[in-house]
Design a protein around this motif. Structure first.
Motif, PDB file in Angstrom:
ATOM      1  N   TRP A 124       0.833  -1.208   0.000  1.00  0.00           N
ATOM      2  CA  TRP A 124       0.000   0.000   0.000  1.00  0.00           C
ATOM      3  C   TRP A 124       0.869   1.261   0.000  1.00  0.00           C
ATOM      4  O   TRP A 124       0.652   2.186  -0.784  1.00  0.00           O
ATOM      5  CB  TRP A 124      -0.912  -0.029   1.222  1.00  0.00           C
ATOM      6  N   GLY A 125       1.885   1.276   0.880  1.00  0.00           N
ATOM      7  CA  GLY A 125       2.791   2.423   0.911  1.00  0.00           C
ATOM      8  C   GLY A 125       3.568   2.566  -0.381  1.00  0.00           C
ATOM      9  O   GLY A 125       3.755   3.677  -0.894  1.00  0.00           O
ATOM     10  N   ALA A 126       4.018   1.434  -0.923  1.00  0.00           N
ATOM     11  CA  ALA A 126       4.774   1.469  -2.174  1.00  0.00           C
ATOM     12  C   ALA A 126       3.899   1.954  -3.327  1.00  0.00           C
ATOM     13  O   ALA A 126       4.377   2.632  -4.244  1.00  0.00           O
ATOM     14  CB  ALA A 126       5.340   0.089  -2.485  1.00  0.00           C
ATOM     15  N   ALA A 127       2.604   1.625  -3.284  1.00  0.00           N
ATOM     16  CA  ALA A 127       1.692   2.093  -4.332  1.00  0.00           C
ATOM     17  C   ALA A 127       1.618   3.616  -4.341  1.00  0.00           C
ATOM     18  O   ALA A 127       1.584   4.248  -5.408  1.00  0.00           O
ATOM     19  CB  ALA A 127       0.301   1.494  -4.125  1.00  0.00           C
ATOM     20  N   TRP A 128       1.619   4.212  -3.157  1.00  0.00           N
ATOM     21  CA  TRP A 128       1.608   5.673  -3.087  1.00  0.00           C
ATOM     22  C   TRP A 128       2.938   6.255  -3.557  1.00  0.00           C
ATOM     23  O   TRP A 128       2.980   7.348  -4.131  1.00  0.00           O
ATOM     24  CB  TRP A 128       1.286   6.135  -1.669  1.00  0.00           C
ATOM     25  N   ARG A 133       5.776   9.168  -7.881  1.00  0.00           N
ATOM     26  CA  ARG A 133       6.766   9.204  -8.956  1.00  0.00           C
ATOM     27  C   ARG A 133       6.109   9.519 -10.293  1.00  0.00           C
ATOM     28  O   ARG A 133       6.664  10.256 -11.111  1.00  0.00           O
ATOM     29  CB  ARG A 133       7.506   7.870  -9.038  1.00  0.00           C
ATOM     30  N   ARG A 134       4.920   8.987 -10.521  1.00  0.00           N
ATOM     31  CA  ARG A 134       4.219   9.246 -11.779  1.00  0.00           C
ATOM     32  C   ARG A 134       3.861  10.726 -11.906  1.00  0.00           C
ATOM     33  O   ARG A 134       3.984  11.314 -12.984  1.00  0.00           O
ATOM     34  CB  ARG A 134       2.958   8.383 -11.859  1.00  0.00           C
ATOM     35  N   VAL A 135       3.401  11.315 -10.805  1.00  0.00           N
ATOM     36  CA  VAL A 135       3.061  12.741 -10.845  1.00  0.00           C
ATOM     37  C   VAL A 135       4.310  13.577 -11.081  1.00  0.00           C
ATOM     38  O   VAL A 135       4.300  14.534 -11.863  1.00  0.00           O
ATOM     39  CB  VAL A 135       2.367  13.171  -9.535  1.00  0.00           C
ATOM     40  N   PRO A 190       2.532  -3.229  -6.255  1.00  0.00           N
ATOM     41  CA  PRO A 190       2.342  -1.783  -6.068  1.00  0.00           C
ATOM     42  C   PRO A 190       2.088  -1.001  -7.348  1.00  0.00           C
ATOM     43  O   PRO A 190       1.275  -0.071  -7.351  1.00  0.00           O
ATOM     44  CB  PRO A 190       3.653  -1.349  -5.404  1.00  0.00           C
ATOM     45  N   GLU A 191       2.756  -1.363  -8.443  1.00  0.00           N
ATOM     46  CA  GLU A 191       2.574  -0.596  -9.671  1.00  0.00           C
ATOM     47  C   GLU A 191       1.161  -0.749 -10.217  1.00  0.00           C
ATOM     48  O   GLU A 191       0.634   0.167 -10.849  1.00  0.00           O
ATOM     49  CB  GLU A 191       3.615  -1.012 -10.708  1.00  0.00           C
ATOM     50  N   ALA A 192       0.535  -1.904  -9.981  1.00  0.00           N
ATOM     51  CA  ALA A 192      -0.860  -2.082 -10.384  1.00  0.00           C
ATOM     52  C   ALA A 192      -1.791  -1.425  -9.378  1.00  0.00           C
ATOM     53  O   ALA A 192      -2.796  -0.802  -9.748  1.00  0.00           O
ATOM     54  CB  ALA A 192      -1.182  -3.569 -10.512  1.00  0.00           C
ATOM     55  N   MET A 193      -1.457  -1.542  -8.097  1.00  0.00           N
ATOM     56  CA  MET A 193      -2.281  -0.915  -7.064  1.00  0.00           C
ATOM     57  C   MET A 193      -2.292   0.606  -7.208  1.00  0.00           C
ATOM     58  O   MET A 193      -3.257   1.267  -6.829  1.00  0.00           O
ATOM     59  CB  MET A 193      -1.763  -1.310  -5.676  1.00  0.00           C
ATOM     60  N   ALA A 194      -1.224   1.156  -7.769  1.00  0.00           N
ATOM     61  CA  ALA A 194      -1.149   2.608  -7.947  1.00  0.00           C
ATOM     62  C   ALA A 194      -2.188   3.119  -8.936  1.00  0.00           C
ATOM     63  O   ALA A 194      -2.472   4.321  -8.976  1.00  0.00           O
ATOM     64  CB  ALA A 194       0.244   3.008  -8.408  1.00  0.00           C
TER      65      ALA A 194
END
Length: 220
Positions: A124-128, A133-135, A190-194
């Motif tokens: 969950w933390g890694a998803a954030w 990073r995407r933003v 995480p990359e999918a959860m993001a």
């Protein structure tokens, strides 16, 4: 030239003094004559005046008439809008970087507390972190695109980097170079959860914590 000088709150005398510091033999009367159209400006002078007033040199050139002139005016308007937008994006990028850095520090603390790095809380933390990073990348790309319209060189602005402690670009842990999610379904990484909406991520970790507390009633 006059409108730009007045917008900056610079007097003719002050502008003349700055131009003399740049090597031009300008006085207050010289600036007055240039602004009044009584004295032509050489190309080398135009570059220094443009630099002193921090505005594009093409703004000092009278646009052609007719259809080309209309296009010139439209381009000039576009470039000015891009310059304003770039300033706003860079300001937003700087503010976002401060918040993202705080998030990265908290995430590093989370890693110290959670022994199971493949667990739901860490993911969950890694998803954030992925979202942040995407933003950051999006803001940087936008600023760079706007820079291609304005007159600024790449040296006139600095790309802001947000630190991501303990996480490499491919999201392998730096300490052991092992991806803890390699054997997990892609949807749980995480990359999918993001890709989830913020409230969905909030519900995800809330439900997990509620279930964990029910299963460990004696835990502090």
């Amino acid at each position: 030239m006059r409108s730009r000088r007045e917008a900056l709150g610079i007097t003719q005398t002050e502008l003349a003094r700055e131009l003399r510091a740049k090597g031009l033999s300008f006085h207050q009367q010289t600036v007055q004559r240039v602004e009044g159209g009584e004295r032509p400006v050489r190309l080398d002078e135009a570059f220094l005046i443009s630099d002193a007033l921090s505005f594009p040199i093409y703004s000092m050139v009278k646009p052609p008439e007719g259809e080309i002139g209309s296009m010139y005016t439209a381009i000039d308007r576009l470039r000015r809008a891009a310059a304003r937008a770039q300033e706003e994006v860079l300001e937003a990028e700087s503010a976002f970087a401060d918040s993202a850095e705080f998030l990265a520090i908290e995430f590093e603390d989370l890693l110290q507390r959670e022994s199971d790095r493949s667990g739901a809380v860490v993911r969950w933390g890694a998803a954030w972190m992925v979202k942040a990073r995407r933003v950051q990348d999006s803001l940087s790309d936008t600023a760079r695109s706007l820079n291609g319209i304005t007159d600024d060189s790449d040296d006139d602005w600095t790309e802001i980097a947000v630190p991501f402690p303990n996480v490499a670009e491919d999201f392998r842990w730096i300490d052991d170079e092992v991806d803890p999610w390699v054997h997990m379904p892609e949807t749980e990484r995480p990359e999918a959860m993001a890709d989830m909406q913020p409230m969905a991520l909030y519900d995800y970790v809330r439900d997990y914590m509620e279930n964990w507390n029910e299963q460990h009633p004696e835990a502090p």
